[in-house]
Design a protein around this motif. Structure first.
Motif, PDB file in Angstrom:
ATOM      1  N   LEU A 132       0.822  -1.209   0.000  1.00 30.37           N
ATOM      2  CA  LEU A 132       0.000   0.000   0.000  1.00 30.37           C
ATOM      3  C   LEU A 132       0.857   1.260   0.000  1.00 30.37           C
ATOM      4  O   LEU A 132       0.673   2.155  -0.840  1.00 30.37           O
ATOM      5  N   LEU A 133       1.809   1.343   0.925  1.00 31.75           N
ATOM      6  CA  LEU A 133       2.648   2.542   1.002  1.00 31.75           C
ATOM      7  C   LEU A 133       3.562   2.673  -0.210  1.00 31.75           C
ATOM      8  O   LEU A 133       3.799   3.790  -0.699  1.00 31.75           O
ATOM      9  N   SER A 134       4.058   1.562  -0.714  1.00 33.15           N
ATOM     10  CA  SER A 134       4.909   1.607  -1.910  1.00 33.15           C
ATOM     11  C   SER A 134       4.105   2.066  -3.129  1.00 33.15           C
ATOM     12  O   SER A 134       4.584   2.863  -3.934  1.00 33.15           O
ATOM     13  N   ALA A 135       2.890   1.553  -3.253  1.00 36.27           N
ATOM     14  CA  ALA A 135       2.040   1.975  -4.364  1.00 36.27           C
ATOM     15  C   ALA A 135       1.701   3.459  -4.254  1.00 36.27           C
ATOM     16  O   ALA A 135       1.730   4.184  -5.268  1.00 36.27           O
ATOM     17  N   LEU A 136       1.386   3.914  -3.051  1.00 32.99           N
ATOM     18  CA  LEU A 136       1.111   5.346  -2.868  1.00 32.99           C
ATOM     19  C   LEU A 136       2.308   6.200  -3.280  1.00 32.99           C
ATOM     20  O   LEU A 136       2.157   7.223  -3.949  1.00 32.99           O
TER      21      LEU A 136
END
Length: 179
Positions: A153-157
């Motif tokens: 999630l954080l990497s995609a964001l």
């Protein structure tokens, strides 16, 4: 007017909270270990916590967090956080800041997976009760899944925020060239 990378400010702010909690936990570790070791001599506390095996597992887990590998992963994460903040606030290089942020997220994921694997090994060696062992292994499995989901999630964001930021800059350049 150049847009600000709000997404990166938010992501680094969340990472700051996590990093500060990690540092606080490391500073408090001797006190926490002392308290858990005292539980070994208190029969009522041992019963409330689930027995000697559980307390010994918790102590072993806390001791692991002082291991050289754990400390080196924490240091790597801290350094990569500093690099990301440096590129964001001082160099104003959003792309390098995002990539160093992503490297930091990988280091956090590696640390979490290593902690889960170590906890599984400690549980297998310390817990004799099959039900308690199964509960611990399931909890560790869920912790690993949550760690991977948070990482993704954080990497995609970060990645898609960077792409969107770059596109807005390209659109801004095109608008200034047209007029």
């Amino acid at each position: 007017m150049k847009k600000k990378p709000i997404f990166l400010y938010i992501l680094l702010g969340l990472s700051t909270l996590g990093l500060l909690m990690n540092i606080y936990g490391f500073i408090q570790l001797p006190n926490i270990l002392k308290a858990w070791n005292e539980f070994l001599t208190d029969e009522t506390m041992l019963q409330q916590l689930g027995g000697v095996e559980v307390v010994k597992l918790q102590i072993a887990t806390l001791e692991w967090s002082r291991s050289p590998l754990s400390l080196s992963l924490t240091a790597t994460t801290t350094i990569l956080f500093g690099v990301s903040a440096f590129f964001l606030f001082f160099k104003k290089d959003i792309e390098k800041s995002v990539y160093s942020y992503l490297a930091m997220r990988v280091a956090v994921l590696v640390s979490a997976m290593f902690a889960v694997m170590s906890s599984n090994q400690m549980a297998r060696s310390l817990l004799k009760n099959k039900e308690r062992l199964a509960e611990t292994l399931n909890a560790n499995k869920y912790a690993a899944i949550i760690s991977v989901v948070i990482f993704l999630l954080l990497s995609a964001l970060a990645y898609f925020g960077l792409r969107r930021y770059q596109k807005s800059l390209e659109d801004e350049v095109l608008e200034t060239e047209v007029f």
